[in-house]
Design an enzyme around this catalytic site. Structure first.
Site, PDB file in Angstrom:
ATOM      1  N   ASP A 504      19.460 -41.447 -55.691  1.00  0.00           N
ATOM      2  CA  ASP A 504      18.548 -42.519 -55.282  1.00  0.00           C
ATOM      3  C   ASP A 504      17.426 -41.910 -54.433  1.00  0.00           C
ATOM      4  OD1 ASP A 504      17.662 -45.130 -55.073  1.00  0.00           O
ATOM      5  OD2 ASP A 504      19.042 -45.682 -53.465  1.00  0.00           O
ATOM      6  N   GLU A 507      11.932 -40.357 -55.555  1.00  0.00           N
ATOM      7  CA  GLU A 507      10.542 -40.380 -56.068  1.00  0.00           C
ATOM      8  C   GLU A 507       9.700 -39.176 -55.601  1.00  0.00           C
ATOM      9  OE1 GLU A 507      12.615 -43.754 -56.656  1.00  0.00           O
ATOM     10  OE2 GLU A 507      12.105 -43.072 -54.639  1.00  0.00           O
ATOM     11  N   ASP A 580      14.973 -51.676 -57.205  1.00  0.00           N
ATOM     12  CA  ASP A 580      15.261 -52.755 -56.255  1.00  0.00           C
ATOM     13  C   ASP A 580      14.636 -54.079 -56.694  1.00  0.00           C
ATOM     14  OD1 ASP A 580      16.571 -50.848 -54.825  1.00  0.00           O
ATOM     15  OD2 ASP A 580      14.997 -50.551 -53.340  1.00  0.00           O
TER      16      ASP A 580
END
Length: 901
Positions: A504, A507, A580
């Protein structure tokens, strides 16, 4: 520096502050490129410079004003793929070229020069189906198939290439007028400001871009990931599609800003022809799209006069840096384009079977007792599930590869408890590493120089969940190897072989960074700036993680790794999800086109958080989301720490029953789903696909995004409206389709609704393998018998297949330990035959249901390969034309026939 608490972050981001993220007109290289308007290109091809080799054709082009030479390379790759590269002929320094995304350097086919005169160069392919026409002045390339122009490059004159230049000296800067300084600053040539952030461009501006015109196409798809519909929209409002991986909590619906992942692949479709453009560039990229109707695209004047207006779609790619490296995928079918893209970037990894079951996740399950209680709850309420997940709170102070010593005192014992229940555990491992000299992972990485550097050469530090953090440089192969070694059982204390991984925040997410991510002037391996590799960061972490899980098993076991950030080729390493999302009907609705778009871009193993990550879904929404998720590739319930607990049994017995049935439907469907994943793995066929892929000539399907095909046999229409009393289902095609006991014909729109189910139709002419019953998890179902659902077409025929292996190892690959059966119903005979493989199983086909059988049989017999024949018990429903054959006990691993007389 103090850690940022989850409460601070979630409250701060509850409503996305759009000022945190750039609009297109705040991106300097986009503003610079948009100063170049459609018209005659300033580039001219020097056709006298043409050289031809077995690998490619090369020539130079020159900019008429600045006189900079660019080198053009064109090659044909076997399988109807053309590659076009443009780089500086003599760059000041090497420009970044994307590595590791292509599975290998593609094998090229020789192009032939059939003309080079009059300012036109014509290149012919080996099979002569395609020709490339290069027009010298202004420079333009047309790709033709059998005389028809499919697409052209630079026909709008928007080729843009900022060649590298020496940094202006102090004397030059002083000599520059104030207005010139203001212009340079406004255009962001050597530095760029956004809010309080300053991006220093050590090597100056290096943006590239070009336009493509797609002739006859007005339906374009792809370039995930955006919270957008299936069809890409015109960007004439100045809001281009942005490919820049960002952590946007609660991303808005119908927004072209990039979120989490990027795949620079665009597909164009018109009746019975599909083409693709793969723009291989990992820097920030913006894509402009414009569709219009034009007259006279090709042919003689007389033909042109007769032509009606035809659509033309212009696609303009603009990237911050790198080179132009583009692959033109010529199809001509959608499935051809999928194979062509996979030929370049790889196919979907074959997942372990357990990962296709249901996953239960929450931020966070509190401790070992909580995990055991939730696990027991599934058994108590007779709900199947395979995997329970642990978020960041399971660690010792957000230090990954560790356990909270109070909450998880004996993680190995907890996993052994799950193992006995035939279930698995997934834990989170993010890329940021807590700055703590006593933390072994941090101290080792620091000593080895494994962190990304800032522009001053120091370890880049940003804020993430642990507080002050450094970020591993996964672009460095040595770092990836070291990181993979962290998953070894002796290193990752408390881990076992039922523990799998969730990457997670990759990015990468940096809470107080520009746009909540890493500074673009941070420096990676081989001195490349972050701006060059930004969209690859998560791709590399997932690669290293998957390699680590394989390595810990000595190469014997398939990994499962879910990643939030991804790029082209991420399908080789595992699964992705849409991030999300919010517990709202609109997010359930938009999840369908988002997943379809990911699937078309090669990433079949994708899903959306069931119920919505943020907020509290009302029971009806939660039920409808479970029903939708049960027919999507990755099936996980997940929620935020501030959401109320939402295990499937907490919403009243009626809703528990419906959710239970939806999850059980998923488990019964697993043989079909696993077979689809094998097809994705071996033939690049998307598991979940838009209707138009299966019905390429039916214009009515081209924009449909509220229903989809699961493989070629099931049409699924999730219910995405609150209080829906009916839904209209488009059933395209000319064959028949069947659902349960109903028979309806294609070419109709069918109103349908039932709260206990969603519309799922089986296409006429198909055979679907199912399990006869659901078990507590996939591992409980290994020996469960099978049933076949045979839906006959108008010719009373049907075909289908089943893939089966051990569900977890690489033996299918190395030792052909698998079964691949083909089922055929023709002339009232259902046959099962072996296609390939040699996997042993004791499973049997216990039941067959034939839908659409036109009359009541007199008798039915089953005949095995050894010639033994037995009479079969059957029932026939005259109202529904459904024939059910029971108590068959036919070996799944053997050839046999059933004759209906």
């Amino acid at each position: 520096m103090e850690a940022v608490t989850p409460r601070e972050v979630s409250v701060q981001d509850e409503a996305v502050d759009k000022s945190t993220f750039k609009k297109c007109n705040q991106i300097a290289f986009y503003r610079r490129q948009k100063l170049l308007h459609p018209g005659k290109s300033s580039y001219r091809a020097l056709l006298e410079s043409v050289t031809l080799s077995d690998e490619n054709v090369k020539f130079q082009i020159i900019h008429e004003e600045n006189k900079v030479l660019l080198q053009v390379e064109i090659c044909e790759i076997e399988g109807n793929i053309f590659r076009l590269k443009i780089d500086e002929a003599s760059p000041l320094r090497a420009r970044y070229k994307v590595r590791d995304v292509l599975i290998k350097e593609p094998t090229t086919q020789r192009l032939f020069i059939s003309q080079n005169e009059g300012g036109i160069l014509v290149l012919s392919s080996v099979n002569e189906d395609y020709k490339l026409q290069v027009i010298a002045n202004p420079f333009q390339v047309e790709l033709q198939s059998k005389g028809e122009t499919i697409l052209s490059m630079n026909s709008n004159g928007l080729l843009y290439f900022e060649h590298l230049q020496p940094k202006p000296t102090a004397e030059n800067e002083e000599a520059a007028s104030d207005s010139s300084k203001e212009t340079q600053e406004d255009l962001g040539l050597w530095q760029e400001k956004f809010g309080s952030f300053l991006d220093i461009k050590a090597h100056g501006p290096s943006s590239v871009g070009v336009d493509f015109s797609l002739r006859g196409y007005d339906h374009v798809y792809g370039i995930p990931q955006h919270t957008e519909g299936l069809l890409l929209k015109n960007t004439s409002d100045g809001d281009a599609y942005r490919l820049y991986n960002l952590d946007i909590f609660g991303h808005k619906i119908h927004d072209k800003i990039g979120i989490y992942g990027s795949v620079p692949l665009l597909l164009a479709h018109k009746p019975n022809r599909t083409s693709g453009i793969f723009w291989l560039n990992s820097s920030e990229t913006l894509v402009d799209i414009s569709t219009k109707a034009v007259h006279g695209l090709s042919g003689s004047a007389a033909e042109t006069a007769k032509q009606k207006a035809v659509p033309l779609t212009d696609v303009r790619w603009m990237s911050e840096s790198g080179i132009i490296d583009v692959f033109l995928l010529m199809g001509p079918t959608a499935f051809d384009v999928f194979k062509q893209f996979a030929q370049l970037t790889g196919t979907q990894a074959l997942p372990p079977l357990f990962s296709l079951g249901y996953h239960q996740c929450r931020w966070n399950y509190e401790d070992e007792q909580d995990v055991k209680a939730v696990d027991a709850g599934f058994d108590e309420h007779d709900i199947p599930y395979d995997v329970i997940w642990l978020d960041i709170e399971h660690t010792d102070g957000k230090r990954y590869f560790t356990w909270d010593k109070k909450k998880f005192q004996n993680p190995r014992k907890m996993q052994e408890h799950l193992r006995k229940k035939k279930r698995k555990l997934v834990i989170i491992v993010d890329p940021h590493i807590k700055v703590d000299p006593k933390y072994t992972l941090y101290s080792q990485a620091k000593d080895k120089g494994y962190f990304v550097k800032d522009r001053n050469g120091q370890d880049f530090e940003g804020i993430c969940w642990p507080g002050s953090s450094c970020y591993l440089d996964f672009t460095n192969p040595e770092v990836r190897k070291w990181y993979a070694d962290q998953f070894a059982f002796k290193t990752y204390k408390g881990s076992t072989n039922i523990l799998f991984v969730w990457n997670d925040m990759n990015e990468p997410s940096v809470f107080k960074g520009a746009e909540l991510t890493m500074q673009k002037d941070a420096v990676h391996y081989n001195n490349w700036e972050h701006r060059e590799v930004h969209n690859l960061y998560g791709f590399y972490q997932q690669m290293a993680t998957a390699e680590g899980l394989i390595k810990r098993s000595s190469g014997k076991e398939r990994p499962f790794v879910l990643t939030r950030s991804f790029f082209a080729g991420s399908q080789k390493y595992g699964a992705v999800w849409t991030g999300d999302n919010t517990a709202d009907w609109s997010y359930l609705k938009i999840s369908i086109p988002m997943l379809l778009t990911n699937s078309m871009a090669g990433i079949s193993f994708c899903g959306a958080d069931v119920g919505g990550f943020i907020g509290d879904p009302e029971p009806e929404l939660l039920v409808r989301w479970y029903q939708a998720g049960a027919y999507q590739p990755f099936f996980r319930g997940h929620s935020n720490m501030e959401s109320k607990r939402r295990e499937p049994w907490l919403f009243g017995e009626k809703n528990t029953q419906i959710i239970r049935e939806a999850i059980k439907e998923r488990y019964v469907l697993l043989p079909y789903l696993y077979t689809l994943f094998y097809r994705a793995h071996t033939a690049a066929e998307p598991v979940m696909r838009p209707l138009w892929v299966e019905f390429p000539g039916n214009i009515e399907t081209f924009g449909v995004e509220n229903e989809y095909m699961l493989g070629n046999a099931l049409l699924v229409h999730p219910v995405t409206e609150k209080d829906a009393k009916a839904v209209s289902v488009l059933l395209p095609g000319s064959a028949e389709v069947r659902m349960n006991i109903y028979t309806v014909t294609f070419q109709t729109i069918l109103p349908w609704l039932c709260f206990l189910q969603i519309p799922v139709f089986q296409r006429g002419g198909t055979v679907i393998p199912l399990k006869t019953t659901a078990g507590k998890s996939t591992e409980w179902m290994v020996d469960t018998s099978y049933e076949l659902h045979v839906a006959l077409d108008t010719e009373a025929s049907a075909i289908g297949e089943l893939y089966l292996d051990d569900g977890h190892s690489f033996q299918y690959l190395h030792k052909k330990q698998f079964l691949y059966r083909k089922f055929t119903f023709h002339k009232s005979i259902l046959s099962s035959r072996d296609e390939s493989g040699q996997y042993q199983t004791m499973c049997v086909v216990e039941r067959v249901i034939v839908l659409g059988f036109g009359h009541q049989p007199t008798f039915v017999t089953a005949c095995s390969k050894d010639g033994k024949e037995k009479e079969v018990v059957f029932t026939y429903d005259t109202k529904t034309s459904a024939l059910t054959l029971e108590n068959l006990a036919l070996s799944l691993a053997a050839d046999w026939k059933i004759c209906v007389n």
